[in-house]
Design an enzyme around this catalytic site. Structure first.
Site, short mmCIF file in Angstrom:
data_model
loop_
_atom_site.label_atom_id
_atom_site.label_comp_id
_atom_site.label_asym_id
_atom_site.label_seq_id
_atom_site.Cartn_x
_atom_site.Cartn_y
_atom_site.Cartn_z
N HIS A 52 -15.65 -21.03 69.54
CA HIS A 52 -15.74 -19.49 69.58
C HIS A 52 -16.60 -19.04 68.32
CE1 HIS A 52 -14.79 -15.26 69.04
NE2 HIS A 52 -14.11 -15.42 70.03
N ASP A 83 -8.59 -23.37 64.86
CA ASP A 83 -8.75 -22.23 65.27
C ASP A 83 -7.42 -22.19 66.56
OD1 ASP A 83 -9.06 -20.16 66.88
OD2 ASP A 83 -11.14 -20.44 67.18
N GLN A 123 -6.18 -19.47 70.61
CA GLN A 123 -5.57 -19.32 72.10
C GLN A 123 -4.34 -20.52 72.23
OE1 GLN A 123 -6.79 -17.52 74.38
NE2 GLN A 123 -8.55 -16.79 73.36
N LYS A 174 -3.48 -11.40 70.33
CA LYS A 174 -3.18 -12.37 71.45
C LYS A 174 -1.66 -12.92 71.84
CE LYS A 174 -7.72 -14.14 70.72
NZ LYS A 174 -8.80 -13.10 71.45
N CYS A 231 -18.04 -15.09 73.57
CA CYS A 231 -18.28 -15.21 71.98
C CYS A 231 -18.48 -16.83 71.99
CB CYS A 231 -17.13 -14.82 71.08
SG CYS A 231 -16.85 -12.95 71.48
#
Lengths: 407, 138
Positions: free
Chosen positions: A123, A200, A203, A226, A364
């Protein structure tokens, strides 16, 4: 039949909406998730009952706010199996968390010629901060080659890791490909050459049990919104030994220890990195979200997300003229696809007329779009409030979109 | 608002058979524009002589709205003066916010439905923004 894991209409007021005359089918949770009643109630209760600034005042409201904020930090710490709540820094979200690592750790420890290992699926928020720190320090970006299905093999990682590797920054789960990256193995290789592993988790943390120590990470970034929390709150977790050495990047209230006219010294971690009044209600909302997710069970959520992702991947692949991206197994809760001759924006428009919310665009991740050789894709993404009925509606809508544009 | 109000026949026709979709060999002005939220890309080539748009072409990729709008715009401005072309772009953008156009917009009028879909206005105006940028170059 894959059922939702909760009573959706009871817990999520937004699902009682109708859009264009149809009940909402929300397939955009990779962008942001919806908020259940307990999260809304916790934030409402804070503002109505205990609202005050944290850390400084001695009055009752301030004590309550400070306690609730500290408890939120402990809740996050337990949720990701951190060894100490002090390793949890509240930020605005994944983007700010990653910028904090790049700006503080990166600027401090990178020298010209040092290497930062990334993947082309990152991303922009796990890519542009590293481009910028490379510009400032003379460090070099090295990209892991992706396999044909977008996955990362350990051999491909070995080819780019060198004694110059100082940082590897990688998503645990791709927001486009739905692929699951081998963080533990990459972290091992990075540690062998003395580098650090930045993960990261935007997700992954909402969808699977997270254990930062088992993951072998040095830093983990994720967002509250999220995972059923509010927008504007996120987390940077970092190993205490690194956080202690790192310089703050935002200066002001509540992050200092001593200040005179000429100089200042810093507060301890984590306050050192949380200059200014923090997002108190956001942290409380995030903690309520974590309690809600934990009550459902992260193992169950993980199983459900992957079941929907894989079911959608298989079903979409069967439709002629539809291309699906990423690996078949395992496939996480985000499924990117295109339909021959129909732009993703037009797909999303037809879907919206049926109250089906998907994302269309580059997600993104422009370097990934360039690697895939497409300008943009459509993406359906799922959470525990979705069911296989939602995927049936998605499939019907694809057929209708094809009919509409091929009339 | 139904889909048919947005995707009128004229739009589908321009999308399926775009006019002037080519690069010019000797453009006097070229502008590339990105629509960063959608990933749409458009390159507009103009050949301007004595203040007249004598030829125009576009290339790129994007949604049906952006491509149809580019196709319609090139048809509408070919042979017009640069002032007329700029006025057309300005009136078209105002038209999408509900202001009737004092000049004939031709096929572009079929994009009226876009005004009901705010997220698509930037698609419909991509080519017009490119035109304005190109004609403001020296």
């Amino acid at each position: 039949m894959i059922e939702p894991l909760v009573d959706v209409s009871r817990d999520f007021p937004i699902f009682n909406r109708r859009i264009n005359g149809y009940p909402l089918v929300y397939l955009d949770s990779a962008a942001t998730s919806h908020k259940p009643e307990p999260v809304l109630a916790a934030m409402d209760q804070f503002y109505r009952h205990s609202n005050a600034n944290v850390l400084r005042s001695v009055h009752t409201l301030a004590e309550e706010a400070t306690t609730a904020y500290a408890r939120a930090r402990e809740t996050v710490s337990t949720f990701i199996a951190a060894t100490d709540p002090k390793e949890v820094i509240f930020t605005r979200g994944t983007t700010e968390s990653l910028n904090l690592v790049a700006r503080s750790f990166g600027d401090q420890f990178l020298r010209a010629g040092d290497e930062i290992v990334l993947s082309p699926m990152e991303h922009h928020s796990n890519l542009v901060p590293w481009q910028q720190v490379a510009k400032r320090t003379g460090a070099v970006l090295r990209y892991i080659d992706l396999a044909d299905d977008g996955t990362i093999s350990i051999d491909a990682v070995r080819r780019v890791i060198s004694p110059k590797t100082r940082i590897a920054a990688l998503s645990k789960i791709s927001n486009v490909l739905g692929s699951v990256n081998p963080i533990v193995e990459v972290a091992d290789l990075v540690h062998q050459v003395g580098g650090v592993m930045v993960v990261d988790g935007a997700q992954s943390v909402p969808h699977e049990p997270t254990d930062v120590m088992a993951m072998n990470a040095d830093f983990l970034a994720f967002s509250g919104h999220k995972m059923c929390g509010p927008t504007g709150i996120g987390v940077l977790w970092g190993r205490a030994e690194w956080l202690a050495q790192m310089e703050p990047i935002a200066f002001g209230g509540e992050m200092i220890s001593y200040v005179d006219r000429e100089m200042a010294t810093w507060a301890e971690v984590p306050e050192k990195f949380e200059g200014g009044t923090p997002n108190i209600a956001g942290a409380i909302g995030l903690a309520a979200a974590i309690d809600y997710l934990t009550a459902i069970g992260m193992d169950k959520i993980c199983h459900h997300s992957q079941a929907l992702g894989e079911h959608a991947f298989d079903a979409l692949r069967e439709i002629s003229g539809v291309s699906v991206y990423g690996p078949r197994r395992p496939h996480a809760a985000a499924v990117a696809f295109t339909i021959d001759g129909i732009h993703p924006h037009d797909i999303a428009q037809v879907f919206d007329s049926k109250a089906i919310a998907i994302r269309a665009g580059h997600h993104c991740a422009q370097p990934l779009m360039q690697w895939l050789g497409v300008g943009s894709t459509a993406r359906a993404s799922f959470y525990f409030y979705n069911s296989s009925n939602d995927i049936d509606r998605l499939l019907d809508a694809i057929l209708e979109t094809k009919r509409f544009f091929q009339r | 608002m139904s889909l048919d109000d947005l995707y009128r026949e004229t739009i589908m026709d321009h999308n399926q058979s775009p006019r002037n979709r080519r690069s010019l060999e000797h453009p006097t002005k070229t502008v590339g524009l990105l629509n960063p939220t959608c990933g749409d890309q458009l390159k507009l080539d103009l050949r301007v002589q004595d203040g007249m748009v004598v030829d125009v072409g576009f290339t790129g990729h994007g949604c049906s709205i952006s491509m149809a709008s580019a196709s319609m715009l090139t048809e509408a401005i070919k042979g017009k003066s640069t002032d007329e072309a700029l006025a057309l772009a300005r009136h078209f953008k105002a038209f999408l916010t509900g202001t009737p156009s004092p000049v004939n917009l031709g096929d572009l009028e079929a994009l009226q439905g876009v005004s009901q879909f705010p997220s698509r206005v930037k698609c419909a105006t991509l080519a017009h923004n490119a035109l304005e940028k190109a004609l403001s170059q020296d």
